[in-house]
Motif scaffolding. Structure first.
Motif, PDB file in Angstrom:
ATOM      1  N   ASP A  74      -3.461  -3.150  -5.679  1.00 39.01           N
ATOM      2  CA  ASP A  74      -2.846  -4.502  -6.595  1.00 39.01           C
ATOM      3  C   ASP A  74      -4.079  -5.272  -7.240  1.00 39.01           C
ATOM      4  OD1 ASP A  74      -0.267  -3.626  -5.705  1.00 39.01           O
ATOM      5  OD2 ASP A  74      -0.125  -5.272  -4.353  1.00 39.01           O
ATOM      6  N   LEU A  77      -6.095  -3.679  -9.787  1.00 44.34           N
ATOM      7  CA  LEU A  77      -5.531  -3.699 -11.193  1.00 44.34           C
ATOM      8  C   LEU A  77      -6.080  -5.272 -11.811  1.00 44.34           C
ATOM      9  CD1 LEU A  77      -1.682  -2.357 -10.753  1.00 44.34           C
ATOM     10  CD2 LEU A  77      -3.648  -1.312 -11.997  1.00 44.34           C
ATOM     11  N   GLU A 247      17.095   1.973  10.596  1.00 40.80           N
ATOM     12  CA  GLU A 247      16.898   0.468  11.163  1.00 40.80           C
ATOM     13  C   GLU A 247      16.235   0.111  12.109  1.00 40.80           C
ATOM     14  OE1 GLU A 247      19.731   2.418  10.864  1.00 40.80           O
ATOM     15  OE2 GLU A 247      21.215   2.137  12.717  1.00 40.80           O
ATOM     16  N   ALA A 250      12.621  -0.633  10.647  1.00 40.73           N
ATOM     17  CA  ALA A 250      12.450  -2.149  10.013  1.00 40.73           C
ATOM     18  C   ALA A 250      11.836  -3.063  10.858  1.00 40.73           C
ATOM     19  CB  ALA A 250      13.827  -2.368   9.562  1.00 40.73           C
ATOM     20  N   ALA A 400       4.008   6.095  -9.323  1.00 42.94           N
ATOM     21  CA  ALA A 400       4.394   5.059  -8.228  1.00 42.94           C
ATOM     22  C   ALA A 400       5.553   4.681  -8.210  1.00 42.94           C
ATOM     23  CB  ALA A 400       3.302   4.068  -8.274  1.00 42.94           C
TER      24      ALA A 400
ATOM     25  N   ARG B  58      16.182  -1.973 -21.435  1.00 43.12           N
ATOM     26  CA  ARG B  58      16.130  -1.282 -20.186  1.00 43.12           C
ATOM     27  C   ARG B  58      16.940  -1.933 -19.055  1.00 43.12           C
ATOM     28  NH1 ARG B  58      10.731   0.756 -16.423  1.00 43.12           N
ATOM     29  NH2 ARG B  58      12.283   1.148 -14.612  1.00 43.12           N
ATOM     30  N   GLU B  63      19.749  -0.453 -12.760  1.00 41.73           N
ATOM     31  CA  GLU B  63      20.528  -0.348 -11.468  1.00 41.73           C
ATOM     32  C   GLU B  63      20.124  -1.359 -10.482  1.00 41.73           C
ATOM     33  OE1 GLU B  63      22.822   2.366  -7.954  1.00 41.73           O
ATOM     34  OE2 GLU B  63      21.745   3.389  -9.611  1.00 41.73           O
ATOM     35  N   ARG B  64      18.559  -1.089 -10.391  1.00 44.69           N
ATOM     36  CA  ARG B  64      18.198  -1.748  -9.199  1.00 44.69           C
ATOM     37  C   ARG B  64      17.948  -3.102  -9.682  1.00 44.69           C
ATOM     38  NH1 ARG B  64      12.574   1.820  -8.119  1.00 44.69           N
ATOM     39  NH2 ARG B  64      12.647   1.711 -10.600  1.00 44.69           N
ATOM     40  N   GLY B 151      17.283  -4.259  10.104  1.00 46.15           N
ATOM     41  CA  GLY B 151      17.642  -3.081   9.592  1.00 46.15           C
ATOM     42  C   GLY B 151      18.988  -2.859   9.176  1.00 46.15           C
ATOM     43  N   PHE B 240      18.008  -0.934   1.748  1.00 43.26           N
ATOM     44  CA  PHE B 240      18.899  -0.636   0.654  1.00 43.26           C
ATOM     45  C   PHE B 240      18.872  -1.736  -0.447  1.00 43.26           C
ATOM     46  CE2 PHE B 240      21.259   0.800   4.423  1.00 43.26           C
ATOM     47  CZ  PHE B 240      20.820   2.019   4.529  1.00 43.26           C
ATOM     48  N   TYR B 251       7.251  -8.462  -9.004  1.00 41.77           N
ATOM     49  CA  TYR B 251       5.912  -7.891  -8.296  1.00 41.77           C
ATOM     50  C   TYR B 251       5.704  -6.389  -8.196  1.00 41.77           C
ATOM     51  CZ  TYR B 251       2.320  -7.531  -4.739  1.00 41.77           C
ATOM     52  OH  TYR B 251       1.140  -7.004  -4.343  1.00 41.77           O
ATOM     53  N   ASN B 252       6.873  -5.774  -7.602  1.00 43.82           N
ATOM     54  CA  ASN B 252       6.519  -4.517  -7.789  1.00 43.82           C
ATOM     55  C   ASN B 252       6.339  -3.801  -9.058  1.00 43.82           C
ATOM     56  OD1 ASN B 252       6.828  -3.895  -4.795  1.00 43.82           O
ATOM     57  ND2 ASN B 252       8.952  -3.990  -4.662  1.00 43.82           N
ATOM     58  N   HIS B 253       7.036  -4.081  -9.824  1.00 45.89           N
ATOM     59  CA  HIS B 253       6.930  -3.596 -11.221  1.00 45.89           C
ATOM     60  C   HIS B 253       5.488  -3.859 -12.075  1.00 45.89           C
ATOM     61  CE1 HIS B 253      10.303  -1.515 -12.748  1.00 45.89           C
ATOM     62  NE2 HIS B 253      11.182  -2.204 -12.329  1.00 45.89           N
ATOM     63  N   PHE B 255       2.567  -4.754 -10.062  1.00 44.06           N
ATOM     64  CA  PHE B 255       1.429  -4.559  -9.426  1.00 44.06           C
ATOM     65  C   PHE B 255       1.525  -2.952  -8.644  1.00 44.06           C
ATOM     66  CE2 PHE B 255       0.779  -9.017  -9.375  1.00 44.06           C
ATOM     67  CZ  PHE B 255      -0.346  -9.027  -9.931  1.00 44.06           C
ATOM     68  N   SER B 256       2.755  -2.666  -8.102  1.00 40.82           N
ATOM     69  CA  SER B 256       2.959  -1.321  -7.354  1.00 40.82           C
ATOM     70  C   SER B 256       3.274  -0.288  -8.316  1.00 40.82           C
ATOM     71  CB  SER B 256       4.001  -1.347  -6.365  1.00 40.82           C
ATOM     72  OG  SER B 256       3.984  -2.197  -5.622  1.00 40.82           O
ATOM     73  N   TRP B 257       3.900  -0.558  -9.506  1.00 42.01           N
ATOM     74  CA  TRP B 257       4.499   0.413 -10.228  1.00 42.01           C
ATOM     75  C   TRP B 257       3.890   0.509 -11.620  1.00 42.01           C
ATOM     76  CZ3 TRP B 257      10.133  -0.980  -8.845  1.00 42.01           C
ATOM     77  CH2 TRP B 257      10.312  -0.797  -7.498  1.00 42.01           C
ATOM     78  N   GLY B 258       3.017  -0.372 -12.061  1.00 40.86           N
ATOM     79  CA  GLY B 258       2.300  -0.307 -13.410  1.00 40.86           C
ATOM     80  C   GLY B 258       3.146  -0.592 -14.444  1.00 40.86           C
ATOM     81  N   ASN B 259       4.190  -1.553 -14.316  1.00 45.38           N
ATOM     82  CA  ASN B 259       5.141  -1.590 -15.395  1.00 45.38           C
ATOM     83  C   ASN B 259       4.894  -3.234 -15.512  1.00 45.38           C
ATOM     84  OD1 ASN B 259       6.304   0.823 -15.669  1.00 45.38           O
ATOM     85  ND2 ASN B 259       7.469   0.440 -14.254  1.00 45.38           N
TER      86      ASN B 259
END
Lengths: 439, 295
Positions: A74, A77, A247, A250, A400, B58, B63-64, B151, B240, B251-253, B255-259
């Protein structure tokens, strides 16, 4: 009063502008070196940096940039966007393609050719590992070598009179999981912290790879049917009780709460929250041995697989790369060259960055190796001696989102574990999602 | 020049300059850039590539994103009212002037100061682990089943909601200030007329502080939609995707996934969600907010 305040504001702004200097952007040879890792690696690397600065005639200071694996990327980047990448950065084969495609890594061939980087003792295979598909450049030099490996609670297995042999087959692994659970309540972990490595192993056993670079654009390797058994092992393990339930993983936090030894106690409900094994990389053995409670002996074997000798693989690790945002190329090259050839540096880090890739160094530090480092070296040597097959472990752009942190693979494995998705459906979904996402 | 510099309005501009520069540099320019990026494929490493409305298209099949929106709305609808009720209840308790009141107020405000910190998040995570403090407390009442609160997708979000409720301090302080604005003569008159404390609260206090309730509701709702820290540090969006709040998904899109391009489109979508939500809240204002009050 007003004048003095105005003056102060101006001074503050001038100072702020002055402070915004780029990587090595002044006349002194100062470098920025970025790496990922924990506190132990940070302390060791700082010691190595201090040693280099002491010995160097030109480099007077190296600024460390440290983060955990996820945070490191992160940070890189955002720094790349600001033109502020470290002069020398630790690289990984999983991310190298993206950085090379963006033109952010120097081709090291000219520096190697004119001797600014002394790579005479680095094996050609290790130099080749710093290349990416579609380019002839060498963009990074590995400092170590890791192999796929599984650590386990050897004390527990000994108490139960069981063994986890090397080249463990999938059937043996599942039987072992059933036996251990039945007799101790301790469960099994098939996927580990990074399910993509286990999936890669599983596909390689069937003659495919997770990502297929053979076509004009990267795609998911193999066929959906080849992915199914990976998910089936989770579903079977959960249904039969011997696989750790998600679980119970977690909310864990750091080595202290590692599921191989936490929560402690013989009570069945605590044993059920632990697993006896951990599929990881060989260099993790040192951490596992250091972090484990005194009474626990940590063993190491290969990843379970239907075809372990074909599936297991070694991977050059902890590459050093010089970024194109480095202003002082000579100083960066001097540091890289020193790092990959310094017996003193490797004497400090021993096996932390994997087994030394430079055979001269590997021989020189042999007598110094701590028990974990020596065992790791022996395991890597055994794996490379016909118990693995060569492999390009690079990851295409978009990978990723498919197999990385919080990616689709993680979501699907959780859904299969919860019984909300069949292994066949999960296999088809990861295959389709991957093909739609990688590029 | 000297005369010019010493003028009041020049001094004013100079004093305001750090904010103006900051506002332009860190708010307006990034917003404009984000608007542009939302029409591009952009992985941060390489220059953005124009793809028109593709990122917005998109969203329709993501779905996510739907899971993330559900988690975010669930969190906002559960945490904001509960936090406001908690804040008002504690503000009522702390309304009386006693010697210890300053200390009490500081103590109750403390969680809000600590709330966003990494340390509290880690503490919270450990508290709700299967063998954590929360289950130990339940054990005292014979209720402990070593349940993994983080969990289970039904309970993990409530762990985060509980943390949000615990951070009621800022809303409480605003309520306190508002309560102090109500003239005591109103209560005296109500008491003389025989109104009970409960009746005074519902017929006098509550109507008079509705503008403050509205303000707090608005601010807390916006903050709720943008919640990131707790999901990132405590549950990492799981299990889930039940705590995969919108900000974390973005954030994930990025930094983590490059989108970063898609994440920018998501940011503008969130802006529109916030605009609609605040618009609806403002629309309901005339039905329940008493503007003739003192708060």
């Amino acid at each position: 009063m007003k004048k003095s305040i105005t003056f102060c504001l101006a001074a503050v702004m001038a100072f702020a502008l002055f402070a915004m200097t780029a990587c090595g952007g002044n006349d002194e040879s100062e470098l920025v070196f970025g790496w990922w890792g924990g506190d132990g690696r940070a302390a060791q690397t700082q010691e190595i940096i201090d040693l280099f600065v002491e010995q160097s005639d030109t480099v007077v200071y190296i600024e460390p940039v440290i983060a955990s694996w996820g945070d490191y990327w992160d940070m890189m980047l955002t720094r790349s966007l600001a033109g502020d990448l470290p002069c020398v950065m630790q690289q990984d084969v999983a991310r190298m393609i993206e950085f090379v495609a963006a033109g952010l890594l120097q081709d090291l061939r000219p520096l190697i050719a004119d001797g600014r980087i002394d790579a005479r003792n680095i094996p050609q295979s290790a130099l080749d590992a710093g290349m990416v598909p579609g380019s002839n450049g060498i963009y990074a030099i590995p400092t170590g070598m890791n192999v796929t490996a599984m650590t386990y609670n050897a004390t527990l297995l000994r108490e139960l009179g069981l063994e986890a042999p090397r080249n463990l087959t999938l059937a043996q692994f599942m039987d072992l999981g059933r036996e251990i659970y039945a007799r101790s309540g301790v469960r099994t972990n098939w996927i580990g912290a990074d399910p993509s490595i286990q999936l890669e192993i599983h596909l390689r056993a069937q003659g495919a790879n997770l990502f297929d670079f053979s076509g004009p654009t990267p795609r998911m390797g193999g066929t959906p049917a080849m992915y199914e058994e990976f998910f089936q092992v989770i579903a079977t393990g959960i249904a039969e009780g011997w696989h750790i339930r998600p679980e119970h993983l977690a909310g864990r936090d750091g080595a202290e709460m590692e599921p191989m030894w936490y929560p402690p106690g013989d009570e069945p409900e605590f044993a059920n929250m632990r697993h006896w094994n951990n599929p990881v990389w060989s260099n993790m053995l040192t951490n596992a041995m250091n972090d484990a409670p005194d009474w626990m002996e940590i063993g190491m074997t290969s990843f379970p697989s239907n075809n372990p000798q074909q599936a297991s693989f070694g991977r050059s690790s902890m590459f050093l790369a010089i970024t194109t945002q480095a202003d002082d190329l000579d100083a960066a090259a001097e540091f890289v060259s020193w790092f990959i050839n310094s017996v003193e540096a490797y004497s400090i880090m021993l096996g932390d960055r994997g087994v030394a890739i430079n055979p001269v160094i590997a021989t020189a530090i042999q007598p110094l190796l701590t028990p974990p480092a020596a065992r790791q070296a022996e395991f890597v040597s055994w794996t490379n001696a016909g118990n693995s097959s060569p492999f390009f472990a690079g990851r295409p752009e978009g990978a990723a989102e498919v197999v990385g942190t919080a990616g689709e693979l993680q979501r699907l494995t959780d859904l299969v574990a919860a019984g909300e998705l069949t292994p066949a459906a999960a296999a088809q979904m990861i295959f389709d999602f991957g093909n739609a996402t990688v590029r | 020049m000297r005369k010019f510099l010493l003028k009041d309005n020049v001094a004013g501009v100079v004093f305001a300059l750090p904010f103006i520069i900051g506002f332009l540099s860190f708010t307006i320019v990034p917003m404009l850039l984000s608007a542009y990026y939302s029409f591009t494929r952009f992985n941060i490493l390489r220059p953005p590539e124009w793809i028109g409305l593709e990122n917005y298209r998109r969203m329709l099949t993501d779905e996510r994103l739907r899971e993330s929106l559900f988690a975010t709305f669930y969190f906002v609808f559960a945490s904001v009212p509960l936090r406001l009720i908690m804040a008002l209840a504690v503000a009522m308790l702390l309304f009386k002037s006693t010697k210890m009141m300053g200390i009490y107020r500081a103590m109750y405000y403390l969680p809000s100061m600590l709330g966003g910190s990494v340390a509290v998040a880690i503490l919270w995570r450990r508290m709700f682990f299967a063998t954590g403090t929360f289950n130990s407390i339940l054990d005292v009442f014979g209720l402990n089943r070593n349940f993994a609160w983080l969990g289970d997708s039904r309970t993990a979000i409530w762990v985060l909601i509980l943390l949000a409720i615990w951070q009621f301090g800022s809303a409480m302080l605003i309520f306190l200030a508002s309560l102090k604005q109500i003239p005591t003569t109103y209560y005296e008159a109500a008491s003389i007329d025989g109104a009970s404390k409960v009746r005074q609260f519902f017929k006098l206090t509550l109507p008079l502080i509705t503008p403050t309730i509205f303000f707090n509701l608005m601010m807390q709702t916006i903050a709720g939609f943008l919640t990131f820290n707790s999901a990132f540090l405590i549950s990492q969006g799981g299990p889930f995707n039940s705590t995969n709040f919108f900000a974390l998904y973005m954030y994930n899109h990025t930094f983590s996934w490059g989108n970063a391009g898609y994440a920018s489109a998501l940011a503008w979508f969130m802006l529109s969600v916030l605009a609609v939500t605040t618009g609806i809240l403002f629309g309901t204002r005339r039905f329940w907010v008493y503007d003739g009050g003192f708060s």
